[in-house]
Structure formats: structure tokens, C-alpha cells
Write an enzyme that holds these catalytic residues in place. Structure first.
Site, short mmCIF file in Angstrom:
data_model
loop_
_atom_site.label_atom_id
_atom_site.label_comp_id
_atom_site.label_asym_id
_atom_site.label_seq_id
_atom_site.Cartn_x
_atom_site.Cartn_y
_atom_site.Cartn_z
N ARG A 179 -17.71 29.96 89.29
CA ARG A 179 -17.18 29.69 90.61
C ARG A 179 -16.05 30.67 90.89
NH1 ARG A 179 -13.09 24.45 90.17
NH2 ARG A 179 -12.71 25.04 92.33
N ARG A 180 -15.48 30.61 92.08
CA ARG A 180 -14.34 31.44 92.49
C ARG A 180 -14.59 32.93 92.29
NH1 ARG A 180 -11.68 28.24 88.48
NH2 ARG A 180 -10.60 26.41 89.30
N HIS A 234 -20.24 20.15 93.64
CA HIS A 234 -19.74 18.77 93.60
C HIS A 234 -18.80 18.49 94.77
CE1 HIS A 234 -17.58 15.19 92.27
NE2 HIS A 234 -16.45 15.89 92.18
N PHE A 235 -17.85 19.40 95.00
CA PHE A 235 -16.90 19.02 96.06
C PHE A 235 -17.41 19.33 97.46
CE2 PHE A 235 -14.60 22.98 94.57
CZ PHE A 235 -14.61 23.71 95.74
N HIS A 236 -18.51 20.09 97.55
CA HIS A 236 -19.10 20.19 98.88
C HIS A 236 -19.95 18.97 99.21
CE1 HIS A 236 -17.53 24.25 98.89
NE2 HIS A 236 -17.66 24.19 100.20
N HIS A 290 -5.82 15.55 91.71
CA HIS A 290 -6.83 14.50 91.73
C HIS A 290 -6.57 13.45 92.83
CE1 HIS A 290 -10.28 12.24 90.84
NE2 HIS A 290 -9.51 11.19 91.01
N TYR A 298 -8.68 11.71 96.53
CA TYR A 298 -8.77 10.32 97.02
C TYR A 298 -8.02 10.13 98.32
CZ TYR A 298 -11.23 9.18 92.84
OH TYR A 298 -12.17 9.15 91.86
FE1 HAS Z 1 -14.41 15.18 91.91
C1 HAS Z 1 -13.63 18.28 90.54
C2 HAS Z 1 -14.57 13.83 88.78
C3 HAS Z 1 -14.98 12.05 93.26
C4 HAS Z 1 -13.44 16.36 94.98
N1 HAS Z 1 -13.69 16.99 92.64
C5 HAS Z 1 -13.46 18.14 91.91
C6 HAS Z 1 -12.97 19.16 92.79
C7 HAS Z 1 -12.87 18.60 94.04
C8 HAS Z 1 -13.34 17.23 93.93
C9 HAS Z 1 -12.35 19.28 95.29
O1 HAS Z 1 -13.74 14.60 85.96
C10 HAS Z 1 -12.67 20.61 92.38
C11 HAS Z 1 -11.22 20.87 92.15
C12 HAS Z 1 -11.01 22.34 91.80
O2 HAS Z 1 -10.90 23.16 92.73
O3 HAS Z 1 -11.02 22.67 90.61
N2 HAS Z 1 -14.78 13.30 91.15
C13 HAS Z 1 -14.81 12.97 89.85
C14 HAS Z 1 -15.11 11.55 89.70
C15 HAS Z 1 -15.26 11.05 90.98
C16 HAS Z 1 -15.01 12.16 91.88
C17 HAS Z 1 -15.25 10.78 88.42
N3 HAS Z 1 -14.26 14.38 93.76
C18 HAS Z 1 -14.53 13.07 94.10
C19 HAS Z 1 -14.28 12.88 95.52
C20 HAS Z 1 -13.84 14.10 95.99
C21 HAS Z 1 -13.83 15.02 94.88
C22 HAS Z 1 -14.46 11.59 96.24
C23 HAS Z 1 -13.43 14.52 97.34
C24 HAS Z 1 -13.40 13.78 98.39
N4 HAS Z 1 -14.19 15.93 90.04
C25 HAS Z 1 -14.24 15.18 88.90
C26 HAS Z 1 -13.91 16.05 87.74
C27 HAS Z 1 -13.65 17.32 88.25
C28 HAS Z 1 -13.82 17.20 89.68
C29 HAS Z 1 -13.85 15.69 86.33
C30 HAS Z 1 -13.24 18.57 87.47
C31 HAS Z 1 -14.45 19.34 87.06
C32 HAS Z 1 -14.06 20.65 86.42
O4 HAS Z 1 -14.61 20.92 85.33
O5 HAS Z 1 -13.28 21.43 86.96
C33 HAS Z 1 -15.52 9.60 91.33
O6 HAS Z 1 -14.49 9.10 92.13
C34 HAS Z 1 -16.83 9.34 91.98
C35 HAS Z 1 -17.12 7.85 92.15
C36 HAS Z 1 -18.18 7.61 93.15
C37 HAS Z 1 -19.19 6.76 93.03
C38 HAS Z 1 -20.20 6.63 94.14
C39 HAS Z 1 -20.10 5.30 94.91
C40 HAS Z 1 -21.00 5.32 96.09
C41 HAS Z 1 -20.73 4.83 97.32
C42 HAS Z 1 -21.74 5.00 98.43
C43 HAS Z 1 -22.61 3.78 98.65
C44 HAS Z 1 -23.65 4.12 99.65
C45 HAS Z 1 -24.27 3.25 100.47
C46 HAS Z 1 -25.29 3.77 101.41
C47 HAS Z 1 -23.99 1.81 100.47
C48 HAS Z 1 -19.37 5.93 91.82
C49 HAS Z 1 -19.46 4.13 97.63
C50 HAS Z 1 -26.68 3.26 101.08
C51 HAS Z 1 -27.63 4.34 101.29
C52 HAS Z 1 -28.93 4.37 100.95
C53 HAS Z 1 -29.73 5.53 101.38
C54 HAS Z 1 -29.60 3.35 100.15
CU CU Z 2 -10.33 14.74 89.87
#
Ligand code: HAS
Ligand code: CU
Length: 551
Positions: free
Chosen positions: A441-442, A376-378, A225, A229
Site C-alpha cells: 500500500r501507500r 479494508h478501509f474503503h 483507532h 469509530y
Molecule cells: Fe479497521 C486498519 C481492525 C472496523 C477503518 N481500519 C484500518 C484502517 C482504517 C480502518 C482507515 O486489527 C487503516 C489505517 C491505516 O492507514 O493504517 N477494523 C478492525 C476491526 C474492526 C474494524 C476489528 N476499520 C473498521 C471501521 C473503520 C475502519 C468501522 C472505518 C469506519 N482495521 C483493523 C486492524 C487494522 C485496521 C487490525 C490494521 C491493519 C494493518 O495491518 O495495518 C471491527 O470494528 C469490525 C466489526 C464489524 C462487524 C460487522 C457488523 C455488521 C453490521 C452490519 C449488519 C448488516 C445488516 C444488513 C443488518 C463485526 C453491524 C443486512 C443485510 C443483508 C444483505 C442481509
Molecule cells: Cu483499528
């Protein structure tokens, strides 16, 4: 003064080491991208790999190249340059340390890659036991990790030197952020180093006959995890500190940016169980606690979103924009340094929402091990993060090579980002939808014996192949731009943009740089989240498992 010692240019000797990292990173991107294309074609059911090459072999090459090699080399190269730019040139000792780290990582990468290409390690990028790779693969990974520690030490040395020369002052924002990410990485990689050294290496060498699968997965996700980050924070460095300068605005709040990075250090690690929610053998109470901690780590991302909107809006107001969305129009849409990362940012809104779905136990039961997770991760890693890395490259590479981003390349960069985005809408969108229909997947293409449910998946897999093909065009475009900026673009000066805070007199408290305190709390949180369940996992371990080579 936070920025008084900020240096305008990266020292040419430091530039050389950063560029060395980028050559490896973009080579990995080219190779990994080709494998990605082949995968989506195989999964469409319309294409078979020639020469007896296995699907799981190319899937491993893709995951290792993109998820491990491209990211680690790009991040270390970028952070090394960012520290040099903001805390002053690295000392000869730090530079030597950086080079040693780089070569150790490269050696490890070559070892692991050779074994994967020889089809002796088709274990995917997560290398889950009991799939068993050749021991050279695991030894190679060990070198990559140890090399990254040495490489990261160079950044820490220069940061420490700055602090010594500037007592009582807050360090430059980008250096502070780079060091947080490096420190988080070092704490996190202890887990993967432990499983590789104490479990997987002895087991693949035949010194021990079996492996404890649950222990090894738990140690992997303790690392896995924070790994994501580790990819995200360099993108946040760009969003917080670089983008404001590029758009001609100011950083909304320097202390807020620092606080969000500190929260990432604290909460990125004690959350690995959210990847193991369906894993038997872990007490549900501890899964619940780690899910709560997962929701804590969402907070700094929400702070980041708030701060970015504030930056955009206040920049717009300063330029006379009115109305709710007037700020949107005055953004520099013709500047690749802005537009490319912005598309990444916008994608992070749905990407993050998907993460929150995953983290919610009940919903994870629906999507776990389906191709939704791949979708999700793409969107997170392969869109938000990677587009930001591309956007960084478009000014950093010419900055380092003493060249200019020409108008033509700037335009191509923007086209590249849109091509990427469109390809990803098809591919990641189809993956999300197909995952909800239960597709795994996989896995390679299969009709599962003509099963009705599997037939429902095929149109989505064709959409993924369409998306994958568009993305491959995106890969070709970005490689063209990279080669141009590294070797052919006209000589000139490209700025390394670093923003200033809006209220420069509003300083973060010095306690933000009290590493004993933050590392102490990090350690307490990790011990709290892992000690009891880990003891439980070991005490109640099922019999060990022998190795399998299923490919
Ligand atoms: Fe994830 C699985 C939960 C973020 C990558 N994640 C994965 C895997 C990868 C990955 C590679 O809880 C697969 C691993 C594997 O091979 O098995 N992930 C989360 C959560 C977040 C999250 C809670 N993941 C990421 C990020 C990754 C990433 C970042 C890569 C860089 N993820 C999971 C969970 C799994 C998971 C489970 C396991 C699932 C399973 O069943 O296997 C959070 O950190 C996300 C928080 C993000 C936000 C968004 C904030 C938005 C922002 C943009 C603002 C935009 C602006 C532009 C200002 C709350 C900062 C304005 C634009 C306009 C057009 C108005
Ligand atoms: Cu994670």
C-alpha cells in the site's frame, strides 16, 4: 418519557451552522474524489500526472480530504443538528461556541491544505515520522483538533442543559449517542495532540533535531483507532435511530442501543496496538492484551447487527411478511433514505470480517502494509460509513434548507448508491485480492525492475482504475444531488426521522448516564493497556531520527 421534549424541527439558527459544516464537507469530497481518481489511474501504469505533480502529494490530499476533513465536518454538522432536533435548540452561548469551533477547524484545515497543495507536506493522512512536513501543516492540524473540541463542546452544553431541565430522566437517544461520540473523540484526540504539540511541531521547527518514531506512532494509534469509530458511530446513529422510522418500524431496543454506544466508549481506545502488530519495540504480551481488547470492541458491532436484523424482521412480521426472508421484501426499496444506508450496512458484513482478519496477529502478518488494508478501509469508511452519510444528507440537507427531496433526486440517490457500490466492488475487491499477493500500500506505480511478482499485480491495478472511474461518476452524482438540495430543490418540508423504541416503557437504567463512572472505567482501561508498554517504549528508546522529505 424519553421523547417528550423532542423537537420536530431543527431550529433555523442551528440549521445554518450545520449547513456551514456540510459546505466544507462536500467541497472536501469533490476535491478528494478527483485525487482518488487520479491515484487509481497512476497506479494502473497507463497514466502520468501532468505538471510535475507528485503521486504522494495527491495521495495526501485524498487521505486528508476524505479521512479527516469530510468526516470531521460532516459528523460535527450532523451531530449538532441531531442534538438540536432531540434535546431542543442550542442556546445562544452553545451556538456561539459551535461557530467558534467551526471557524477554528476551518482555519486549521486551510493551513494544512495549503501546505499539502504546495507540496510541503506530502506525508499522507497518517503523517508518520520521520517523514517531515512543514510546521504550518502540523499547526493546522492542531487547530483542527482544538476546533473540534470547541465544536463538540456546543453539543455537550446543550445535552447538559437538557439533563438539568429534566432531572432523573434519560436523555433523548440521538443526543446521548452524539455526546458519547464527542466524548470519545475528545479523549482520543489527546494522543494526537500530544505527538503533534510535543514532538512533531518542535521537530519541524528545528527546535529539536530528532524525533522518537515509536513514541509518535504509538500516540498516533492511540488516536487512530478510535478515529475510525468516530466515523462509524454517526452511521450507527442513523442505523439505530433513524432507519426504523424511515421503514415505518420501531427501534428494537433503546437500552441495547445505549449499551452498545457505552461499550464503544470503553473499548475503542485501548486497542491502538492492533495497528502496530509488526512494530518492533512493543512487548508482544501487550500486543496480545490489546488484541483481546480489540475483540471486545467487535461485540457492540455484533450487537448492532443483531438489533438491526431484529428491527427488520419485526417490522416485516408486523406487515404480514412470512418465511425466513419475507421481511426483506417489505422494506421500502424505493426510498433513498433507506436504500442508500442499507447498501452501506450490507457492505459492513464483509468489511467487518476483514477487520477481524486484520486484528488476528498471524493473519495481519500476511496483510499488514499491503493494499489489502486499503481495501479494508474503503469498504468500512468509504462504503458503509460514507453511503450512510449520503443517505443522511438526502433528508437532512433539505430539512435544514427548507426544501424537498424530489422524486427525481430520490431516484438519483439510489442510482448513486448502486454506482458507488459497483465501483467499490471492483476497487476494494481488487485491493483485497492484490494485497493477498503481497502488493504494497501507500506506493505509486512501479514494475519493481520487471519483477515477476509485480507483474502479477498489474491486472488488479487496472481493475482498481476501472472501479475508481466508476466511483468518480458516483462523486459527480452525489455533488449534483447536494447542490440541488442545498440551493435548487423546491421549497417544502422534509422530515428529520427519529424512531421510537418498540417497548417504550422498557428504560435503560439511569446509571447509563453516569459519566463519572463511564469516563472512570475508560481511563482505567486506557491506563491498563498503555502505561507499562509506554514506559517501556520510552525507557528503551532507540536514538531519535532526523526528518526526511522523500518526495
Ligand atoms: Fe479497521 C486498519 C481492525 C472496523 C477503518 N481500519 C484500518 C484502517 C482504517 C480502518 C482507515 O486489527 C487503516 C489505517 C491505516 O492507514 O493504517 N477494523 C478492525 C476491526 C474492526 C474494524 C476489528 N476499520 C473498521 C471501521 C473503520 C475502519 C468501522 C472505518 C469506519 N482495521 C483493523 C486492524 C487494522 C485496521 C487490525 C490494521 C491493519 C494493518 O495491518 O495495518 C471491527 O470494528 C469490525 C466489526 C464489524 C462487524 C460487522 C457488523 C455488521 C453490521 C452490519 C449488519 C448488516 C445488516 C444488513 C443488518 C463485526 C453491524 C443486512 C443485510 C443483508 C444483505 C442481509
Ligand atoms: Cu483499528
Amino acid at each position: 418519557m424519553v421523547s417528550s421534549t423532542a423537537k420536530i424541527k431543527v431550529d433555523p439558527r442551528d440549521a445554518k451552522l450545520s449547513m456551514a459544516h456540510f459546505y466544507v464537507a462536500f467541497t472536501a469530497l469533490a476535491l478528494g474524489g478527483l485525487m482518488g481518481l487520479l491515484q487509481t489511474l497512476v497506479r494502473s501504469g497507463k497514466f502520468e500526472l501532468p505538471l510535475g505533480i507528485g503521486y504522494y502529494e495527491i495521495l495526501t490530499v485524498h487521505g486528508v480530504m476524505m479521512g479527516l476533513v469530510l468526516t470531521t465536518f460532516f459528523i460535527m454538522g450532523f451531530q449538532y443538528a441531531a442534538v438540536s432536533r432531540t434535546a431542543g435548540p442550542h442556546s445562544p452561548a452553545a451556538r456561539r461556541t459551535g461557530w467558534i469551533g467551526f471557524w477554528v477547524m476551518l482555519l486549521g484545515t486551510a493551513m494544512a491544505a495549503t501546505m499539502v497543495l504546495l507540496n510541503k507536506a506530502s506525508v499522507l493522512y497518517t503523517f508518520y515520522a520521520p517523514l517531515q512536513a512543514h510546521w504550518i501543516f502540523y499547526l493546522g492540524l492542531t487547530f483542527v483538533v482544538v476546533g473540534s473540541w470547541i465544536d463538540g463542546a456546543a453539543q455537550i452544553m446543550t445535552y447538559a442543559k437538557w439533563r438539568k431541565n429534566n432531572p432523573g430522566m434519560l436523555s433523548p437517544l440521538l443526543s446521548f449517542m452524539a455526546v458519547i461520540n464527542t466524548v470519545m473523540w475528545i479523549v482520543a484526540t489527546l494522543g494526537v495532540a500530544a505527538t503533534v504539540l510535543f514532538q512533531l511541531l518542535p521537530w519541524s521547527l528545528g527546535i529539536v533535531p530528532t524525533v522518537d518514531v515509536l513514541v509518535s506512532r504509538t500516540l498516533f494509534w492511540y488516536f487512530g483507532h478510535p478515529l475510525v469509530y468516530f466515523w462509524l458511530l454517526p452511521a450507527y446513529m442513523c442505523w439505530y435511530a433513524v432507519i426504523p422510522k424511515v421503514i415505518g418500524g420501531k427501534i428494537f431496543s433503546d437500552p441495547l442501543a445505549r449499551l452498545s454506544f457505552l461499550l464503544f466508549l470503553l473499548f475503542s481506545i485501548p486497542v491502538g496496538f492492533h495497528h502496530q502488530l509488526t512494530e518492533p519495540g512493543i512487548d508482544p504480551a501487550w500486543k496480545f492484551i490489546q488484541v483481546v481488547l480489540t475483540f471486545m470492541v467487535v461485540i457492540p458491532s455484533l450487537m448492532t447487527a443483531f438489533s438491526l436484523f431484529a428491527t427488520f424482521e419485526r417490522n416485516g412480521r408486523a406487515k404480514g411478511a412470512t418465511g425466513l426472508f419475507g421481511w426483506f421484501k417489505v422494506l421500502p426499496w424505493n426510498d433513498a433514505r433507506f436504500t442508500v444506508p442499507f447498501i452501506g450496512m450490507a457492505s459492513f458484513i464483509p468489511a467487518g470480517a476483514g477487520g477481524i482478519v486484520n486484528a488476528s496477529n498471524q493473519m495481519d502478518e500476511v496483510v499488514h502494509n499491503t493494499i489489502w488494508v486499503t481495501g479494508h478501509f474503503h469498504l468500512t469508511a468509504a462504503t458503509s460509513v460514507v453511503l450512510t452519510f449520503f443517505g443522511i444528507s438526502y433528508w437532512l440537507i433539505p430539512h435544514l434548507t427548507g426544501r424537498k427531496l424530489t422524486k427525481a433526486m430520490n431516484k438519483l440517490g439510489i442510482i448513486q448508491a448502486w454506482v458507488w457500490f459497483i465501483g467499490m466492488v471492483f476497487m476494494s475487491g481488487a485491493m483485497h485480492a492484490e494485497g493477498l499477493l503481497g502488493a504494497p500500500r501507500r506506493s505509486a506505480f512501479s514494475t519493481y525492475g520487471g519483477a515477476k511478482q509485480a507483474a502479477e499485480w498489474i491486472p488488479y491495478q487496472i481493475a482498481q482504475a476501472v472501479g475508481g472511474s466508476i466511483l468518480f461518476i458516483g462523486i459527480i452524482l452525489v455533488i449534483i444531488i447536494f447542490v440541488n438540495l442545498a440551493f435548487f430543490a423546491p421549497k417544502g418540508e422534509e422530515e428529520f426521522p427519529v424512531g421510537e423504541a418498540e417497548n417504550a416503557e422498557e428504560k435503560a437504567p439511569m446509571v447509563f448516564e453516569n459519566w463519572k463512572l463511564w469516563l472512570g472505567i475508560t481511563a482505567v482501561l486506557i491506563l491498563f493497556a498503555y502505561t507499562i508498554p509506554f514506559i517501556d517504549i520510552i525507557q528503551n528508546a532507540p536514538p531519535g531520527v532526523k526528518g526526511y522529505k522523500t518526495w
